[in-house]
Write a protein that holds these residues in place. Structure first.
Motif, PDB file in Angstrom:
ATOM      1  N   ASP A  90     -22.757  -4.717  -8.800  1.00 12.77           N
ATOM      2  CA  ASP A  90     -22.746  -3.492  -7.998  1.00 12.77           C
ATOM      3  C   ASP A  90     -23.502  -3.680  -6.682  1.00 12.77           C
ATOM      4  OD1 ASP A  90     -21.282  -2.294 -10.041  1.00 12.77           O
ATOM      5  OD2 ASP A  90     -23.006  -1.206 -10.863  1.00 12.77           O
ATOM      6  N   HIS A  91     -24.663  -4.351  -6.719  1.00  8.36           N
ATOM      7  CA  HIS A  91     -25.425  -4.629  -5.488  1.00  8.36           C
ATOM      8  C   HIS A  91     -24.604  -5.506  -4.537  1.00  8.36           C
ATOM      9  CE1 HIS A  91     -29.325  -2.895  -6.392  1.00  8.36           C
ATOM     10  NE2 HIS A  91     -29.377  -3.541  -7.548  1.00  8.36           N
ATOM     11  N   VAL A  92     -24.028  -6.581  -5.095  1.00  9.11           N
ATOM     12  CA  VAL A  92     -23.264  -7.525  -4.274  1.00  9.11           C
ATOM     13  C   VAL A  92     -22.017  -6.854  -3.709  1.00  9.11           C
ATOM     14  CG1 VAL A  92     -21.945  -9.681  -4.346  1.00  9.11           C
ATOM     15  CG2 VAL A  92     -24.187  -9.561  -5.438  1.00  9.11           C
ATOM     16  N   LYS A  93     -21.327  -6.087  -4.527  1.00  9.32           N
ATOM     17  CA  LYS A  93     -20.108  -5.385  -4.094  1.00  9.32           C
ATOM     18  C   LYS A  93     -20.429  -4.405  -2.965  1.00  9.32           C
ATOM     19  CE  LYS A  93     -15.796  -4.023  -4.542  1.00  9.32           C
ATOM     20  NZ  LYS A  93     -14.931  -4.590  -3.541  1.00  9.32           N
ATOM     21  N   GLU A  94     -21.556  -3.728  -3.082  1.00  9.00           N
ATOM     22  CA  GLU A  94     -21.961  -2.787  -2.035  1.00  9.00           C
ATOM     23  C   GLU A  94     -22.208  -3.523  -0.710  1.00  9.00           C
ATOM     24  OE1 GLU A  94     -25.634   0.279  -1.156  1.00  9.00           O
ATOM     25  OE2 GLU A  94     -25.014  -0.034  -3.224  1.00  9.00           O
ATOM     26  N   LEU A  95     -22.807  -4.696  -0.769  1.00  7.68           N
ATOM     27  CA  LEU A  95     -23.061  -5.483   0.437  1.00  7.68           C
ATOM     28  C   LEU A  95     -21.786  -6.023   1.072  1.00  7.68           C
ATOM     29  CD1 LEU A  95     -26.136  -7.620  -0.630  1.00  7.68           C
ATOM     30  CD2 LEU A  95     -26.065  -5.987   1.250  1.00  7.68           C
ATOM     31  N   CYS A  96     -20.871  -6.504   0.234  1.00 10.37           N
ATOM     32  CA  CYS A  96     -19.691  -7.222   0.727  1.00 10.37           C
ATOM     33  C   CYS A  96     -18.467  -6.334   0.934  1.00 10.37           C
ATOM     34  CB  CYS A  96     -19.313  -8.343  -0.245  1.00 10.37           C
ATOM     35  SG  CYS A  96     -20.590  -9.595  -0.406  1.00 10.37           S
ATOM     36  N   GLY A  97     -18.439  -5.206   0.285  1.00  8.49           N
ATOM     37  CA  GLY A  97     -17.287  -4.311   0.420  1.00  8.49           C
ATOM     38  C   GLY A  97     -15.995  -4.971  -0.012  1.00  8.49           C
ATOM     39  N   ASP A  98     -14.967  -4.867   0.830  1.00 10.22           N
ATOM     40  CA  ASP A  98     -13.648  -5.403   0.463  1.00 10.22           C
ATOM     41  C   ASP A  98     -13.528  -6.909   0.670  1.00 10.22           C
ATOM     42  OD1 ASP A  98     -13.573  -5.466   3.212  1.00 10.22           O
ATOM     43  OD2 ASP A  98     -11.736  -4.286   3.407  1.00 10.22           O
ATOM     44  N   ARG A  99     -14.624  -7.580   1.035  1.00 11.09           N
ATOM     45  CA  ARG A  99     -14.600  -9.040   1.172  1.00 11.09           C
ATOM     46  C   ARG A  99     -14.872  -9.751  -0.149  1.00 11.09           C
ATOM     47  NH1 ARG A  99     -18.531 -11.153   3.702  1.00 11.09           N
ATOM     48  NH2 ARG A  99     -19.896  -9.357   3.718  1.00 11.09           N
ATOM     49  N   ILE A 100     -15.046  -8.963  -1.228  1.00 12.67           N
ATOM     50  CA  ILE A 100     -15.341  -9.566  -2.524  1.00 12.67           C
ATOM     51  C   ILE A 100     -14.601  -8.822  -3.630  1.00 12.67           C
ATOM     52  CG2 ILE A 100     -17.399  -8.199  -3.072  1.00 12.67           C
ATOM     53  CD1 ILE A 100     -18.679 -10.920  -3.971  1.00 12.67           C
ATOM     54  N   SER A 101     -14.169  -9.587  -4.617  1.00  9.16           N
ATOM     55  CA  SER A 101     -13.504  -8.987  -5.777  1.00  9.16           C
ATOM     56  C   SER A 101     -13.635  -9.941  -6.959  1.00  9.16           C
ATOM     57  CB  SER A 101     -12.024  -8.711  -5.482  1.00  9.16           C
ATOM     58  OG  SER A 101     -11.348  -9.926  -5.240  1.00  9.16           O
ATOM     59  N   LYS A 102     -13.373  -9.403  -8.145  1.00 11.75           N
ATOM     60  CA  LYS A 102     -13.339 -10.221  -9.360  1.00 11.75           C
ATOM     61  C   LYS A 102     -11.892 -10.294  -9.821  1.00 11.75           C
ATOM     62  CE  LYS A 102     -16.302  -7.757 -11.774  1.00 11.75           C
ATOM     63  NZ  LYS A 102     -17.159  -7.263 -12.855  1.00 11.75           N
ATOM     64  N   THR A 103     -11.527 -11.436 -10.350  1.00 10.51           N
ATOM     65  CA  THR A 103     -10.181 -11.623 -10.870  1.00 10.51           C
ATOM     66  C   THR A 103     -10.225 -12.642 -12.001  1.00 10.51           C
ATOM     67  OG1 THR A 103      -7.894 -12.041 -10.228  1.00 10.51           O
ATOM     68  CG2 THR A 103      -9.561 -13.441  -9.222  1.00 10.51           C
ATOM     69  N   LEU A 104      -9.111 -12.788 -12.703  1.00  9.71           N
ATOM     70  CA  LEU A 104      -8.996 -13.810 -13.739  1.00  9.71           C
ATOM     71  C   LEU A 104      -8.228 -14.999 -13.201  1.00  9.71           C
ATOM     72  CD1 LEU A 104      -8.185 -11.825 -17.007  1.00  9.71           C
ATOM     73  CD2 LEU A 104     -10.294 -13.027 -16.439  1.00  9.71           C
ATOM     74  N   LYS A 105      -8.732 -16.189 -13.483  1.00  6.46           N
ATOM     75  CA  LYS A 105      -8.058 -17.420 -13.086  1.00  6.46           C
ATOM     76  C   LYS A 105      -8.183 -18.381 -14.270  1.00  6.46           C
ATOM     77  CE  LYS A 105      -8.022 -20.951  -9.501  1.00  6.46           C
ATOM     78  NZ  LYS A 105      -8.679 -21.443  -8.284  1.00  6.46           N
ATOM     79  N   ASP A 106      -7.056 -18.765 -14.806  1.00  5.30           N
ATOM     80  CA  ASP A 106      -7.031 -19.639 -15.986  1.00  5.30           C
ATOM     81  C   ASP A 106      -7.868 -19.064 -17.133  1.00  5.30           C
ATOM     82  OD1 ASP A 106      -5.422 -21.467 -14.585  1.00  5.30           O
ATOM     83  OD2 ASP A 106      -7.197 -22.471 -13.759  1.00  5.30           O
ATOM     84  N   GLY A 107      -7.804 -17.755 -17.294  1.00  5.65           N
ATOM     85  CA  GLY A 107      -8.510 -17.089 -18.378  1.00  5.65           C
ATOM     86  C   GLY A 107      -9.998 -16.870 -18.149  1.00  5.65           C
ATOM     87  N   GLU A 108     -10.522 -17.255 -17.001  1.00  4.40           N
ATOM     88  CA  GLU A 108     -11.942 -17.105 -16.675  1.00  4.40           C
ATOM     89  C   GLU A 108     -12.105 -16.110 -15.527  1.00  4.40           C
ATOM     90  OE1 GLU A 108     -14.598 -18.730 -18.150  1.00  4.40           O
ATOM     91  OE2 GLU A 108     -13.204 -19.663 -19.566  1.00  4.40           O
ATOM     92  N   GLU A 109     -13.167 -15.301 -15.590  1.00  4.16           N
ATOM     93  CA  GLU A 109     -13.464 -14.403 -14.475  1.00  4.16           C
ATOM     94  C   GLU A 109     -13.998 -15.208 -13.303  1.00  4.16           C
ATOM     95  OE1 GLU A 109     -14.724  -9.890 -14.949  1.00  4.16           O
ATOM     96  OE2 GLU A 109     -15.980 -11.215 -16.142  1.00  4.16           O
ATOM     97  N   VAL A 110     -13.458 -14.938 -12.130  1.00  2.05           N
ATOM     98  CA  VAL A 110     -13.912 -15.592 -10.906  1.00  2.05           C
ATOM     99  C   VAL A 110     -14.154 -14.539  -9.830  1.00  2.05           C
ATOM    100  CG1 VAL A 110     -12.785 -17.816 -11.350  1.00  2.05           C
ATOM    101  CG2 VAL A 110     -11.573 -16.053 -10.086  1.00  2.05           C
TER     102      VAL A 110
END
Length: 116
Positions: A62-82
């Motif tokens: 939440d802290h990091v997302k607030e700082l970065c806004g739409d320049r950061i996201s989480k997704t799944l890649k090969d079954g792992e969160e990235v």
């Protein structure tokens, strides 16, 4: 509160989910974050602190997302969160969703000077 007193409290109260510490000096003019394990290995037992808060991955996200806004996201890649993060150089970076990754991003974004 001293570093020794803080570590005693942390050992008693820390949950398995909490991997970060947010701490501040007694003058309350400085806030920092660290991995609890790294903080423990670096803290002086007589070092003075104003206080601390233990933080889990979601709270740090939440802290990091607030700082970065739409320049950061989480997704799944090969079954792992990235983490998909676009730094100031405009190049997208794909990084593992791990505590050290979030701390590194926070440090980069704040230039090591977090303001709450």
């Amino acid at each position: 509160m001293t570093g020794g007193e803080m570590m005693k409290i942390i050992r008693e109260k820390k949950t398995a989910e909490q991997c970060f510490i947010k701490w501040w000096r007694k003058e309350e003019d400085f806030i920092d974050f660290d991995l609890i394990e790294r903080f423990e290995s670096n803290v002086g037992k007589d070092e003075e602190f104003g206080g601390f808060e233990l933080i889990d991955m979601q709270q740090m996200w939440d802290h990091v997302k607030e700082l970065c806004g739409d320049r950061i996201s989480k997704t799944l890649k090969d079954g792992e969160e990235v983490v998909q993060w676009t730094r100031g150089d405009k190049k997208p970076h794909s990084l593992p969703y791990k505590p050290k990754t979030l701390l590194d991003i926070l440090d980069f974004e704040t230039k090591g000077n977090y303001v709450d």
